[in-house]
Design an enzyme around this catalytic site. Structure first.
Site, short mmCIF file in Angstrom:
data_model
loop_
_atom_site.label_atom_id
_atom_site.label_comp_id
_atom_site.label_asym_id
_atom_site.label_seq_id
_atom_site.Cartn_x
_atom_site.Cartn_y
_atom_site.Cartn_z
N GLY A 240 0.84 -1.19 0.00
CA GLY A 240 0.00 0.00 0.00
C GLY A 240 0.87 1.24 0.00
N GLN B 172 3.19 9.78 1.38
CA GLN B 172 4.50 9.13 1.33
C GLN B 172 5.34 9.55 0.12
OE1 GLN B 172 2.57 5.15 2.25
NE2 GLN B 172 4.54 4.89 3.26
N CYS C 80 6.23 -0.28 7.52
CA CYS C 80 5.77 0.87 6.73
C CYS C 80 6.92 1.28 5.83
CB CYS C 80 5.39 2.02 7.66
SG CYS C 80 4.89 3.51 6.79
N LEU C 81 6.62 1.57 4.59
CA LEU C 81 7.68 1.97 3.65
C LEU C 81 8.34 3.28 4.08
CD1 LEU C 81 5.92 1.08 0.27
CD2 LEU C 81 7.75 -0.19 1.41
N HIS D 41 -4.06 0.91 7.82
CA HIS D 41 -2.74 1.56 7.78
C HIS D 41 -2.75 2.76 6.83
CE1 HIS D 41 1.82 1.15 7.90
NE2 HIS D 41 1.64 1.95 6.87
N GLU D 42 -3.33 2.56 5.63
CA GLU D 42 -3.35 3.65 4.65
C GLU D 42 -4.25 4.80 5.10
OE1 GLU D 42 -1.06 3.75 2.65
OE2 GLU D 42 -0.57 1.64 2.94
N HIS E 44 -2.44 6.92 7.41
CA HIS E 44 -1.52 7.83 6.70
C HIS E 44 -2.26 9.07 6.22
CE1 HIS E 44 2.46 6.10 6.26
NE2 HIS E 44 2.00 4.94 5.81
CO CO Z 1 2.95 3.13 5.77
#
Ligand code: CO
Length: 182
Positions: free
Chosen positions: A46, A51, A88-89, A130-131, A134
């Site tokens: 995701g 991000q 998380c990226l 999670h998204e 964000h």
């Molecule tokens: Co993340």
């Protein structure tokens, strides 16, 4: 088209609540396409617009080969609980055990502005939550009892560790382990 790098923890844009989308034209489509490319290249399951530095209500999720684009989303219903490793990226290499709802139904819009619903259980439910966090300037570390709960790079046990570098290119391996890295 060059794609933007993924912003890391510490960048204030990760903490900004996304502005709702009101125009569903070509700039939004280009942003969505870029986000999908960035997510797949990472690889992750995701990615939120924050991000890559766009503080907007836009995210993409890809679980089990199914790509979902969600604009202006919100969670309508949630039930049950699940606890699993999550990453998380934007916190590259870190993981933690995170408890989330096990089943969620989200409502939002697609790239053309049409109202859509997305229902998920397990990993998909985790990725949706999670998204959406964000998009509201929140990160999974906000859900941890303390930063001691954060597993640093290389800190997973041998059993868990085999995915990391050798299989970093294999998002599916992460999925099989029920691990989110969005
Ligand atoms: Co993340």
């Amino acid at each position: 088209m060059p794609i933007r790098p993924i912003i890391q923890l510490g960048d204030p844009r990760l903490r900004v609540v996304g502005t709702p989308i009101t125009s569903f034209g070509r700039p939004l489509h280009a942003l969505l396409d870029e986000m999908t490319e960035v997510m797949r290249k990472a690889p992750g399951v995701g990615l939120a617009a924050q991000q890559i530095g766009e503080t907007l209500q836009v995210c993409v999720i890809e679980v089990e080969g199914q790509l979902h684009e969600l604009i202006n989303p919100r969670i309508l219903r949630a039930s049950g609980d699940q606890t699993d490793l999550e990453g998380c990226l934007s916190l590259a290499g870190y993981y933690a055990q995170v408890t989330r709802r096990d089943h969620v139904i989200a409502e939002g819009q697609n790239r053309f502005g049409k109202k859509i619903r997305l229902e998920g259980r397990g990993l998909l439910a985790r990725a949706i939550q999670h998204e959406l966090d964000h998009l509201n300037g929140k990160l999974y570390i906000d859900l941890l009892p303390s930063m001691d709960a954060l597993i640093p790079p290389g800190g997973l046990s041998d059993d868990e560790d085999d995915q990391d570098d050798d299989e970093a290119g294999d998002a599916r391996a992460n999925e099989r382990r029920g691990r989110v890295r969005p």
